[in-house]
Motif scaffolding. Structure first.
Motif, mmCIF file in Angstrom:
data_model
loop_
_atom_site.group_PDB
_atom_site.id
_atom_site.type_symbol
_atom_site.label_atom_id
_atom_site.label_comp_id
_atom_site.label_asym_id
_atom_site.label_seq_id
_atom_site.Cartn_x
_atom_site.Cartn_y
_atom_site.Cartn_z
ATOM 1 N N LEU A 524 -8.003 -19.471 42.653
ATOM 2 C CA LEU A 524 -8.019 -18.054 42.974
ATOM 3 C C LEU A 524 -9.834 -17.752 42.638
ATOM 4 C CD1 LEU A 524 -5.116 -17.029 40.830
ATOM 5 C CD2 LEU A 524 -5.267 -17.206 43.263
ATOM 6 N N ASN A 525 -10.172 -16.885 43.476
ATOM 7 C CA ASN A 525 -11.630 -16.478 43.254
ATOM 8 C C ASN A 525 -12.051 -15.108 43.577
ATOM 9 O OD1 ASN A 525 -14.317 -17.605 43.326
ATOM 10 N ND2 ASN A 525 -14.405 -17.886 45.781
ATOM 11 N N PRO A 526 -11.484 -14.238 43.081
ATOM 12 C CA PRO A 526 -11.686 -12.862 43.097
ATOM 13 C C PRO A 526 -13.108 -12.370 42.590
ATOM 14 C CG PRO A 526 -10.096 -13.198 41.425
ATOM 15 C CD PRO A 526 -10.018 -14.336 42.070
ATOM 16 N N GLY A 527 -13.790 -11.685 43.345
ATOM 17 C CA GLY A 527 -15.205 -11.533 42.839
ATOM 18 C C GLY A 527 -15.986 -12.758 42.793
ATOM 19 N N GLY A 528 -15.844 -13.821 43.634
ATOM 20 C CA GLY A 528 -16.568 -14.878 43.308
ATOM 21 C C GLY A 528 -16.310 -15.781 41.966
ATOM 22 N N VAL A 529 -15.398 -15.245 41.076
ATOM 23 C CA VAL A 529 -15.035 -16.030 39.841
ATOM 24 C C VAL A 529 -13.672 -16.777 39.984
ATOM 25 C CG1 VAL A 529 -14.724 -15.739 37.505
ATOM 26 C CG2 VAL A 529 -16.233 -14.022 38.609
ATOM 27 N N ARG A 530 -13.796 -18.237 39.967
ATOM 28 C CA ARG A 530 -12.614 -19.284 40.241
ATOM 29 C C ARG A 530 -11.999 -19.325 38.878
ATOM 30 N NH1 ARG A 530 -14.364 -24.473 43.616
ATOM 31 N NH2 ARG A 530 -15.608 -24.868 41.799
ATOM 32 N N ILE A 531 -10.624 -19.462 39.348
ATOM 33 C CA ILE A 531 -9.919 -19.976 38.189
ATOM 34 C C ILE A 531 -8.669 -20.876 38.676
ATOM 35 C CG2 ILE A 531 -8.170 -17.983 38.329
ATOM 36 C CD1 ILE A 531 -7.946 -18.164 35.224
ATOM 37 N N GLY A 532 -8.169 -21.791 38.161
ATOM 38 C CA GLY A 532 -7.049 -22.692 38.612
ATOM 39 C C GLY A 532 -5.993 -22.184 38.495
ATOM 40 N N THR A 533 -5.159 -22.104 39.275
ATOM 41 C CA THR A 533 -3.767 -21.480 39.120
ATOM 42 C C THR A 533 -3.094 -21.897 38.089
ATOM 43 O OG1 THR A 533 -2.762 -23.221 40.668
ATOM 44 C CG2 THR A 533 -3.584 -21.060 41.672
ATOM 45 N N ALA A 534 -3.050 -23.241 37.611
ATOM 46 C CA ALA A 534 -2.115 -23.778 36.535
ATOM 47 C C ALA A 534 -2.604 -22.749 35.261
ATOM 48 C CB ALA A 534 -2.539 -24.992 36.257
ATOM 49 N N GLU A 535 -3.828 -22.451 34.965
ATOM 50 C CA GLU A 535 -4.084 -21.457 33.798
ATOM 51 C C GLU A 535 -3.143 -20.167 33.906
ATOM 52 O OE1 GLU A 535 -8.078 -21.111 32.529
ATOM 53 O OE2 GLU A 535 -8.515 -22.319 34.336
ATOM 54 N N LEU A 536 -2.894 -19.599 34.915
ATOM 55 C CA LEU A 536 -1.995 -18.405 35.231
ATOM 56 C C LEU A 536 -0.409 -18.766 34.815
ATOM 57 C CD1 LEU A 536 -4.721 -17.578 36.092
ATOM 58 C CD2 LEU A 536 -3.300 -15.884 37.641
ATOM 59 N N TYR A 537 -0.144 -20.028 35.427
ATOM 60 C CA TYR A 537 1.341 -20.321 35.139
ATOM 61 C C TYR A 537 1.778 -20.558 33.938
ATOM 62 C CZ TYR A 537 1.244 -21.260 40.369
ATOM 63 O OH TYR A 537 1.189 -21.030 41.629
ATOM 64 N N ARG A 538 0.585 -21.035 33.105
ATOM 65 C CA ARG A 538 0.694 -21.561 31.637
ATOM 66 C C ARG A 538 1.138 -20.243 30.989
ATOM 67 N NH1 ARG A 538 -3.740 -22.415 27.245
ATOM 68 N NH2 ARG A 538 -2.565 -22.271 25.538
ATOM 69 N N GLN A 539 0.597 -19.286 31.225
ATOM 70 C CA GLN A 539 0.681 -17.884 30.531
ATOM 71 C C GLN A 539 2.108 -17.193 31.129
ATOM 72 O OE1 GLN A 539 -1.138 -17.409 28.045
ATOM 73 N NE2 GLN A 539 -2.158 -19.065 28.769
ATOM 74 N N VAL A 540 2.483 -17.324 32.238
ATOM 75 C CA VAL A 540 3.463 -16.610 32.825
ATOM 76 C C VAL A 540 4.903 -17.217 32.346
ATOM 77 C CG1 VAL A 540 4.542 -15.923 34.950
ATOM 78 C CG2 VAL A 540 2.048 -15.731 34.719
ATOM 79 N N GLU A 541 4.809 -18.506 32.703
ATOM 80 C CA GLU A 541 6.042 -19.194 32.489
ATOM 81 C C GLU A 541 6.558 -19.556 31.202
ATOM 82 O OE1 GLU A 541 6.064 -22.348 35.550
ATOM 83 O OE2 GLU A 541 5.517 -21.148 37.136
ATOM 84 N N GLN A 542 5.803 -19.328 30.269
ATOM 85 C CA GLN A 542 6.294 -19.342 28.741
ATOM 86 C C GLN A 542 7.066 -17.965 28.249
ATOM 87 O OE1 GLN A 542 3.382 -19.100 25.498
ATOM 88 N NE2 GLN A 542 1.897 -19.025 27.104
ATOM 89 N N LEU A 543 6.881 -17.073 29.215
ATOM 90 C CA LEU A 543 7.986 -15.656 28.998
ATOM 91 C C LEU A 543 9.326 -16.143 29.339
ATOM 92 C CD1 LEU A 543 5.319 -13.302 30.531
ATOM 93 C CD2 LEU A 543 5.519 -13.834 28.158
ATOM 94 N N GLU A 544 10.076 -15.720 28.193
ATOM 95 C CA GLU A 544 11.497 -16.141 28.619
ATOM 96 C C GLU A 544 12.051 -15.248 29.679
ATOM 97 O OE1 GLU A 544 13.209 -14.987 24.989
ATOM 98 O OE2 GLU A 544 12.875 -12.835 25.143
ATOM 99 N N GLU A 545 11.763 -14.186 30.042
ATOM 100 C CA GLU A 545 11.843 -13.171 31.084
ATOM 101 C C GLU A 545 11.697 -13.981 32.606
ATOM 102 O OE1 GLU A 545 10.592 -10.687 27.777
ATOM 103 O OE2 GLU A 545 9.874 -12.405 29.129
ATOM 104 N N ILE A 546 10.677 -15.023 32.415
ATOM 105 C CA ILE A 546 10.338 -15.517 33.961
ATOM 106 C C ILE A 546 10.862 -16.939 34.038
ATOM 107 C CG2 ILE A 546 8.236 -16.202 35.480
ATOM 108 C CD1 ILE A 546 8.913 -13.252 34.700
ATOM 109 N N GLU A 547 11.529 -17.123 34.926
ATOM 110 C CA GLU A 547 12.012 -18.697 35.391
ATOM 111 C C GLU A 547 11.126 -19.369 36.159
ATOM 112 O OE1 GLU A 547 15.687 -19.024 37.341
ATOM 113 O OE2 GLU A 547 16.824 -19.153 35.307
ATOM 114 N N ASP A 548 10.269 -18.982 37.052
ATOM 115 C CA ASP A 548 9.437 -19.328 37.771
ATOM 116 C C ASP A 548 8.480 -18.512 38.499
ATOM 117 O OD1 ASP A 548 8.151 -21.583 38.864
ATOM 118 O OD2 ASP A 548 9.908 -22.364 40.031
ATOM 119 N N SER A 549 7.327 -19.090 38.932
ATOM 120 C CA SER A 549 6.380 -18.244 39.700
ATOM 121 C C SER A 549 5.509 -18.986 40.614
ATOM 122 C CB SER A 549 5.572 -17.496 38.549
ATOM 123 O OG SER A 549 4.771 -18.484 37.709
#
Length: 651
Positions: A524-549
């Protein structure tokens, strides 16, 4: 600094093959390495010497020796390895002929089958004799549409013994997916089971394979392995023969292993095919053999005393990797079916019963195990287990910690990463080194891996492109139907001439570990700042309300905005409070620059047949672009959920 989770004792370190190899190098080259870092640097600085030592250390059998290990370690692609060598891949995997167990098969039918090394040799000899009688010669292709069962390995070894190239697809591939692969390489013989089991149900393969071979004129013989039925009806398939009627019935057969050049074709592997017709990557017998043995003997510390399991299908490169374990004399455990059938404890019951020492799986499986509340270490005797391997996608810090808390506190957790392209790893385990949460332990020996920044310069401690700046033996020797090498060049060398760009986004840590951040073409590269998608999955998918993303970047007002799609747990609604909770987790623990602009519920998340999220396909759908090859997906219907979402047209 990542949290230290495990450190081998000095006794454990000195008992490893890696330590013995390091001692050998010190003795022969006058070095004084006492840790992996020094050995690694020597291996990338002295590539020819490393592979020579690895060849001898592994005891590879060859009928003629090479004139040089590599003709030019600075040329990539195009370096030639072990020229003059003559060998046979199957001969090296069948070097043992005793009565120790070679293969143990466990499937959903709950029937346990065992084959000794002597029995394996005999079965391969019978099938090899039949293939030779059928006219199969060096350079021909033999294919498998097969479950992960002993006959699959037998057929591959029989083909390889004659010098034929092997290629396989899992039987859960659709007809078009198989035709897109086998149709390109034109096999003469195909092996198939009559069906397979999934979630307790038998699923027929014969109707599909009959359709498939009807569209591949090169196929002369279909060899059918009975699995779901003892007497499957093959009368409607003109070229079909049961395997017991096909293979030789002679006793005491000796295999005439064809002695072939190092770079003789062994495997045809395939790209995922999600952006078009799959690329057919041809890999060499010698290259795969020496590369796999490096990873198995040194990085996995595999010996004759081990029992190794990897949850895989015959359509994933981890099957090929697992099969090479036969060259070490270890016992291989094969499992075919759903790993959660009839319960999430299934594979751990098997690990206890078979006294598995090396347990291989995927990051997705470990996350699902944790979500199911399973704690194998409390329920089963895992005293024999010394290593857990994980690959397929980045393993989260939480999953690292789960392994040590819920499976076993004293084991080596080796998260490994590479690809089908090299049939191996760029980064993987080190039995002499510590395990830090979220990190792969090391870059592989003789793999000159860097993280390149936007300027194409190596960086440590910050994110960059995974590149390999020197050749390695398991590189594809060519792509099928690519006479001028353009497809090959464009796949890896179009960004950095002479340097392999793999397409992953990584960080190399100060102590030599590697953190995976997902595919670089999906960062992801909004505003020219990159981040790997794995970093977001790590936060989202540890929430018990979320099965997958799945998260993608959407082009929006001359920039990119982050869109997060979530599959909710049963009974959960995507309320404003839950959206705020998700955004807060990402803002505080990942990046405030990458908080999703939109969070949208979907009923399913699309995956490839090898269980990798297809972010690029989702990205294409939301931008109204065609997805060329949906047959490469396990659940192609899931993509329909992402089309025409009105919310994506709103601020």
């Amino acid at each position: 600094m990542s949290r230290l989770l495990w450190q081998p004792s000095e006794t454990q370190i000195q008992s490893t093959s890696m330590y013995r190899f390091m001692t050998r190098v010190n003795r022969r080259y006058g070095t004084s390495f006492d840790d992996y870092g020094g050995l690694y640097q020597w291996s990338v600085d002295h590539i020819s010497e490393f592979w020579k030592e690895m060849w001898e250390f592994a005891g590879i059998k060859a009928s003629a020796s090479c004139s040089a290990v590599v003709d030019d370690a600075g040329r990539m692609p195009g370096a030639r390895w072990f020229e003059g060598t003559r060998l046979n891949f199957a001969e090296n995997l069948l070097r043992f002929r005793d009565h120790r167990p070679a293969l143990i098969f466990r499937g959903e039918d709950r029937v346990r089958r065992t084959l000794t090394y002597a029995g394996l040799y005999d079965e391969v000899a019978r099938v090899a004799s039949a293939l030779k009688e059928a006219g199969v010669r060096p350079g021909d292709r033999v294919a498998g549409f097969v479950p992960n069962m002993p006959e699959s390995i037998i057929a591959m070894l029989a083909a390889a013994s004659l010098g034929a190239a092997w290629s396989s697809c899992s039987p859960d591939f659709g007809i078009k997916g198989v035709l897109d692969r086998f149709g390109q390489i034109k096999p003469r013989v195909i092996f198939t089971a009559d069906g397979y089991f999934f979630k307790g149900k038998p699923i027929d393969s014969l109707a599909r394979i009959a359709d498939i071979i009807g569209r591949i004129p090169s196929v002369e013989r279909l060899v059918v392995i009975p699995y779901v039925s003892r007497t499957p009806d093959i009368s409607a398939i003109p070229s079909a023969v049961m395997i017991d009627d096909f293979k030789s019935t002679a006793d005491g057969l000796e295999i005439e292993f064809a002695q072939l050049p190092f770079d003789h074709p062994l495997y045809v592997m395939y790209s995922s095919g999600t952006t078009g017709l799959p690329k057919c990557m041809v890999q060499s017998a010698g290259g795969i053999l020496v590369h796999h043995l490096k990873e198995l003997i040194l990085h996995t510390d595999l010996t004759r005393e081990d029992t190794i399991f990897y949850f895989t299908t015959c359509g994933w490169m981890m099957w090929n990797w697992l099969v090479s374990s036969l060259a070490t004399g270890a016992t291989l455990v094969l499992y075919d079916g759903n790993p959660f059938h009839p319960s999430p404890r299934t594979l751990w019951q098997m690990a206890q019963d078979e006294k598995i020492t090396v347990f291989g799986t995927s990051a997705g499986y470990l996350a699902a195990l944790q979500a199911a509340g399973v704690r194998p270490g409390e329920d089963f005797d895992l005293s024999h287990l010394r290593a857990v391997l994980s690959t397929g996608s980045p393993l989260s810090i939480e999953s690292f910690e789960f392994v040590y808390e819920a499976i076993k506190s004293d084991l080596q957790l080796a998260s490994i990463a590479g690809g089908t392209d090299l049939n191996g790893c760029f980064a993987l385990g080190n039995p002499m080194g510590p395990v830090y949460a979220g990190e792969l332990q090391c870059r592989g020996l003789a793999m000159k891996v860097f993280a390149f920044d936007d300027a194409g310069k190596p960086v440590v401690g910050q994110e960059g492109e995974l590149v390999c700046a020197a050749p390695f033996p398991s590189m594809p020797i060519y792509f099928w139907n690519d006479p001028d090498g353009k497809k090959y060049h464009d796949a890896y060398f179009d960004v950095y001439p002479g340097i392999w760009r793999h397409g992953d986004y990584i960080v190399i840590t100060e102590h030599g570990g590697v953190v995976m951040h997902g595919r670089s073409d999906a960062t992801l590269n909004p505003g020219g700042v990159r981040i790997g998608t794995a970093e977001l999955y790590r936060q989202v998918e540890q929430l018990e309300e979320i099965e997958d993303s799945v998260v993608v970047g959407q082009k929006w007002k001359n920039d990119v905005r982050v869109i997060l799609f979530v599959r909710l747990a049963p009974g959960v609604a995507l309320t404003g409070d839950l959206k705020n909770k998700i955004r807060k987790a990402i803002r505080e623990h990942a990046s405030p620059r990458h908080v999703p602009a939109k969070i949208i519920p979907v009923p399913d998340i699309p995956y490839t047949l090898n269980m990798k999220k297809v972010e690029l396909a989702v990205k294409k759908v939301i931008h109204n672009q065609a997805v060329k090859n949906k047959d490469a997906l396990r659940n192609p219907e899931a993509l329909d959920c992402f089309a025409g979402i009105a919310e994506l047209q709103e601020d």
